[in-house]
Design a protein around this motif. Structure first.
Motif, PDB file in Angstrom:
ATOM      1  N   UNK A  77       1.051  -1.063   0.234  1.00  0.00           N
ATOM      2  CA  UNK A  77      -0.254  -0.028  -0.284  1.00  0.00           C
ATOM      3  C   UNK A  77       0.860   1.254  -0.182  1.00  0.00           C
ATOM      4  N   UNK A  78       1.740   1.731   0.523  1.00  0.00           N
ATOM      5  CA  UNK A  78       2.706   3.035   1.064  1.00  0.00           C
ATOM      6  C   UNK A  78       3.516   2.864  -0.590  1.00  0.00           C
ATOM      7  N   UNK A  79       4.115   1.987  -1.108  1.00  0.00           N
ATOM      8  CA  UNK A  79       5.051   2.014  -2.075  1.00  0.00           C
ATOM      9  C   UNK A  79       4.596   2.292  -3.465  1.00  0.00           C
ATOM     10  N   UNK A  80       3.872   1.017  -3.633  1.00  0.00           N
ATOM     11  CA  UNK A  80       2.684   1.469  -4.492  1.00  0.00           C
ATOM     12  C   UNK A  80       1.261   2.721  -4.591  1.00  0.00           C
ATOM     13  N   UNK A  81       0.594   2.598  -3.825  1.00  0.00           N
ATOM     14  CA  UNK A  81      -0.090   2.570  -4.810  1.00  0.00           C
ATOM     15  C   UNK A  81      -0.702   3.799  -3.574  1.00  0.00           C
ATOM     16  N   UNK A  82      -0.698   4.675  -2.885  1.00  0.00           N
ATOM     17  CA  UNK A  82      -0.154   5.997  -2.058  1.00  0.00           C
ATOM     18  C   UNK A  82       0.044   6.208  -2.902  1.00  0.00           C
ATOM     19  N   UNK A  83       1.701   6.613  -3.928  1.00  0.00           N
ATOM     20  CA  UNK A  83       1.708   7.575  -4.259  1.00  0.00           C
ATOM     21  C   UNK A  83       0.623   8.007  -5.660  1.00  0.00           C
ATOM     22  N   UNK A  84       0.785   6.776  -6.133  1.00  0.00           N
ATOM     23  CA  UNK A  84      -0.431   7.080  -7.429  1.00  0.00           C
ATOM     24  C   UNK A  84      -1.590   8.100  -6.845  1.00  0.00           C
ATOM     25  N   UNK A  85      -2.254   7.497  -6.224  1.00  0.00           N
ATOM     26  CA  UNK A  85      -4.356   7.596  -5.553  1.00  0.00           C
ATOM     27  C   UNK A  85      -3.900   9.609  -4.932  1.00  0.00           C
ATOM     28  N   UNK A  86      -2.578   9.164  -4.468  1.00  0.00           N
ATOM     29  CA  UNK A  86      -2.313  10.623  -3.572  1.00  0.00           C
ATOM     30  C   UNK A  86      -2.610  11.807  -5.260  1.00  0.00           C
ATOM     31  N   UNK A  87      -1.464  11.405  -5.821  1.00  0.00           N
ATOM     32  CA  UNK A  87      -0.442  12.195  -6.542  1.00  0.00           C
ATOM     33  C   UNK A  87      -2.021  12.834  -7.416  1.00  0.00           C
TER      34      UNK A  87
ATOM     35  N   UNK B 174      -6.740  -9.829   2.623  1.00  0.00           N
ATOM     36  CA  UNK B 174      -7.075  -8.907   2.310  1.00  0.00           C
ATOM     37  C   UNK B 174      -6.446  -7.447   2.359  1.00  0.00           C
ATOM     38  N   UNK B 175      -5.773  -8.377   0.631  1.00  0.00           N
ATOM     39  CA  UNK B 175      -4.706  -6.683   0.246  1.00  0.00           C
ATOM     40  C   UNK B 175      -6.604  -5.565  -0.470  1.00  0.00           C
ATOM     41  N   UNK B 176      -7.274  -6.372  -0.380  1.00  0.00           N
ATOM     42  CA  UNK B 176      -8.129  -5.581  -1.399  1.00  0.00           C
ATOM     43  C   UNK B 176      -8.827  -3.752  -0.079  1.00  0.00           C
ATOM     44  N   UNK B 177      -8.818  -4.779   0.830  1.00  0.00           N
ATOM     45  CA  UNK B 177      -9.266  -3.064   2.043  1.00  0.00           C
ATOM     46  C   UNK B 177      -8.027  -2.718   2.347  1.00  0.00           C
ATOM     47  N   UNK B 178      -6.569  -3.342   2.038  1.00  0.00           N
ATOM     48  CA  UNK B 178      -5.902  -2.704   2.812  1.00  0.00           C
ATOM     49  C   UNK B 178      -4.783  -2.034   2.329  1.00  0.00           C
ATOM     50  N   UNK B 179      -5.873  -1.920   0.282  1.00  0.00           N
ATOM     51  CA  UNK B 179      -4.804  -1.527  -0.586  1.00  0.00           C
ATOM     52  C   UNK B 179      -5.319  -0.414  -1.173  1.00  0.00           C
ATOM     53  N   UNK B 180      -6.024  -0.588  -1.894  1.00  0.00           N
ATOM     54  CA  UNK B 180      -7.088   0.007  -3.359  1.00  0.00           C
ATOM     55  C   UNK B 180      -8.797  -0.367  -2.666  1.00  0.00           C
ATOM     56  N   UNK B 181      -9.112  -0.490  -1.768  1.00  0.00           N
ATOM     57  CA  UNK B 181     -10.559  -0.799  -1.527  1.00  0.00           C
ATOM     58  C   UNK B 181     -10.464   1.507  -1.262  1.00  0.00           C
ATOM     59  N   UNK B 182     -12.145   1.579  -1.469  1.00  0.00           N
ATOM     60  CA  UNK B 182     -12.042   3.245  -0.924  1.00  0.00           C
ATOM     61  C   UNK B 182     -11.977   3.758   0.156  1.00  0.00           C
ATOM     62  N   UNK B 183     -11.909   2.258   1.382  1.00  0.00           N
ATOM     63  CA  UNK B 183     -12.254   2.495   2.629  1.00  0.00           C
ATOM     64  C   UNK B 183     -10.770   2.533   3.203  1.00  0.00           C
ATOM     65  N   UNK B 184      -9.726   1.739   2.744  1.00  0.00           N
ATOM     66  CA  UNK B 184      -8.315   2.794   2.301  1.00  0.00           C
ATOM     67  C   UNK B 184      -8.195   3.824   2.351  1.00  0.00           C
TER      68      UNK B 184
END
Length: 598
Positions: A95-105, A249-259
């Protein structure tokens, strides 16, 4: 258990927790911007700090399902479930390395906006539908779990506890928005931790010390932690828990709307990443205490199977039964325990409702009614909270008839639906040549495969591999009435495997469902994308802002310091899709203010 029901002090403790949660919603609904804009209501004005985001992430996914399910899992199958702690390191890094920078940017509101930028509107709609179904089912289980416990502890009918909890949760979510959800999560985390520690300490004293707890569990063969058998049909092995648990649990922690909604509510990328890494010690702490509680409960009832004795109807009730049976004389402790469980439920349900509102508003409503003002959208969001709250309450009543441990049921739902959805996101961020055709076909194959496996497990139930428990100290024990019982009062299991070929699919551990679906979605999606690639596909490659590059990531760490990657994500090329979207929005005139707020 009715004669050992709640003392008035317990009701006071439990009631205070519900009142404080509702009060937080009232506070955030009546202060600050009073939740009058979608940016404040759904994303907390994108200005939340590290600690509340970290705690909110933690308690959102450690619901009553975890607080009830993990002790039940340990009581039923032994301590090996603790190996699942290894999976949290992989989850957090992903989540921290792959998805956070993409979604936040990209400054998204709905995470499914990414799917539209990457694959088109149709795939975005598919993502919305999968998420909607997934979370409606999950939240129904999350609401049912503590209501089942309250029925066991205090004799409160399911209908009363389900409706009352659902109403309180819907109330503060609708009134206070994401800020209320996050700050209520912070309060509820304190209650959860306090309840877990209290149960462990008082329960250990009741048994005679932790050394006695450990001795009893060891003598019964329940302390095998590292089983490296690669067989995926065994319920709990090191590989199943560490690897299969990660994908479950990779969906809830990485690419779900909730996370993602918490990532996007953070002030910047670093804040979101720090919040994620801070979750690791929190996860280890809470899961460890849940497991210890399970060991304590087994030590107490090691010589009398509660289910066979008729004290409980489902092993998910072992923790509440223990509380009322052994700790009920301590006024306030059962109330604290129920407050702990319901805190977990409220945090998960409120977060889920807020996320369902966000995706419905962004993926459906604003697509259809483009002239909707921001104030109208905010009012509609609050109405959606009520509608979804009612649906979840209705769904909770249906869970009673499933007959599966809540932890396994929640993970099975995540595998069936979350696996294909997560597979689409991984396809998008990791493969530049992936296209919408691959996304559609891959998701269809992944979902079909996971459903087929689940149906097989229902038609041909596999060996549940439950650990042994004695009945020699039960009041009804009579060794002569059991043909398959040992001298220690342990009834031997006599499972006969199904011979049908289709039955072999159902033997797969439920923790591999999501991994199977995700892998099928990714592999099939990649192959179809390559086979069906057209000239148009080759000419419209995604920009770097939509992709994760492993070489670029390591190059940035080695050559350019810790801030390089985040700086790269803020480059002009990274902003391009969002700037195009802003032009479309601002062209509507009255929506100009909403875009500025975002």
């Amino acid at each position: 258990m009715a004669e050992k029901s709640f003392h008035p002090v317990d009701y006071v403790v439990f009631g205070l927790m519900l009142l404080i949660s509702a009060g937080i919603g009232i506070y955030h609904g009546c202060t600050g911007g009073k939740q009058r804009t979608t940016s404040e209501y759904l994303l907390g004005n994108r200005n939340m700090n590290t600690l509340p985001i970290a705690i909110s992430l933690l308690v959102t996914f450690l619901s009553a399902i975890t607080l009830l399910g993990v002790p039940s899992e340990i009581f039923t199958y032994g301590a090996q479930y603790m190996v699942v702690l290894f999976s949290y390191f992989l989850l957090t890094a992903t989540a921290a390395i792959i998805f956070v920078p993409i979604f936040h940017g990209l400054r998204l509101t709905s995470v499914h906006e990414y799917l539209e930028l990457r694959f088109g509107h149709g795939v975005r709609t598919l993502g919305f539908i999968l998420f909607l179904v997934h979370y409606m089912l999950y939240l129904s289980v999350a609401l049912y779990a503590p209501s089942l416990a309250l029925q066991a502890v205090a004799g409160v009918p399911l209908v009363v506890s389900i409706i009352s909890t659902g109403v309180v949760c819907t109330f503060y979510t609708a009134l206070g928005g994401l800020k209320a959800v996050i700050w209520t999560d912070v309060f509820q985390s304190i209650v959860m931790v306090g309840g877990l520690i209290t149960i462990f300490v008082v329960g250990t004293i009741n048994v005679g010390g932790f050394d006695q707890v450990w001795k009893i569990n060891k003598e019964r063969g329940r302390l095998t932690f590292f089983d490296f058998n690669p067989d995926p049909t065994i319920r709990n092995t090191f590989w199943t828990l560490a690897i299969g648990g990660t994908f479950t649990v990779i969906l809830p922690w990485t690419v779900s709307q909730t996370a993602a909604q918490r990532f996007l509510a953070s002030k910047d990328v670093k804040t979101a990443q720090r919040a994620l890494w801070l979750n690791i010690p929190g996860l280890i702490f809470i899961i460890t205490f849940c497991c210890l509680d399970g060991l304590v409960i087994f030590a107490v009832y090691a010589d009398c199977d509660l289910k066979k004795a008729g004290h409980i109807t489902n092993n998910d009730q072992v923790l509440p039964y223990f509380v009322i049976d052994k700790l009920g004389h301590l006024k306030g402790v059962p109330g604290l325990f129920m407050a702990c469980l319901f805190s977990g439920a409220l945090s998960s349900i409120s977060s889920g409702l807020n996320s369902l509102i966000a995706v419905t508003l962004e993926d459906v409503v604003k697509k259809r009614w483009t002239s909707l003002s921001d104030y109208e959208a905010t009012i509609l969001s609050k109405l959606l909270a009520v509608v979804y709250g009612i649906i979840v309450i209705c769904g909770a009543f249906a869970v009673e008839f499933v007959g599966t441990l809540v932890l396994q049921l929640a993970y099975t739902i995540s595998g069936l639906i979350g696996g294909p959805l997560a597979g689409i996101f991984f396809l998008g961020v990791l493969l530049p040549r992936a296209n919408y055709k691959g996304a559609y076909v891959g998701a269809l194959v992944g979902f079909s495969m996971s459903v087929t496996i689940a149906i097989s497990s229902i038609l041909y139930p596999p060996d549940k591999m439950a650990a042994s428990i004695s009945i020699k100290k039960c009041d009804f024990f009579n060794a002569t009435s059991y043909a398959n019982i040992t001298g220690d009062g342990i009834i031997s299991r006599n499972f006969i495997p199904h011979s049908e070929p289709f039955a072999k699919l159902g033997r797969l551990s439920y923790l591999w469902y999501s991994a199977t679906a995700l892998a099928a979605t990714f592999v099939v999606g990649a192959i179809v994308s390559l086979i069906c690639e057209t000239k148009s596909d080759r000419q419209s490659r995604p920009g770097p802002e939509l992709l994760f590059s492993i070489p670029d990531f390591f190059r940035s760490l080695i050559c350019c310091g810790k801030d390089n990657w985040n700086v790269a994500r803020d480059s002009s090329s990274h902003r391009r899709p969002r700037e195009e979207k802003r032009f479309i929005v601002t062209a509507k005139g009255e929506d100009l203010e909403m875009d500025k707020l975002n």
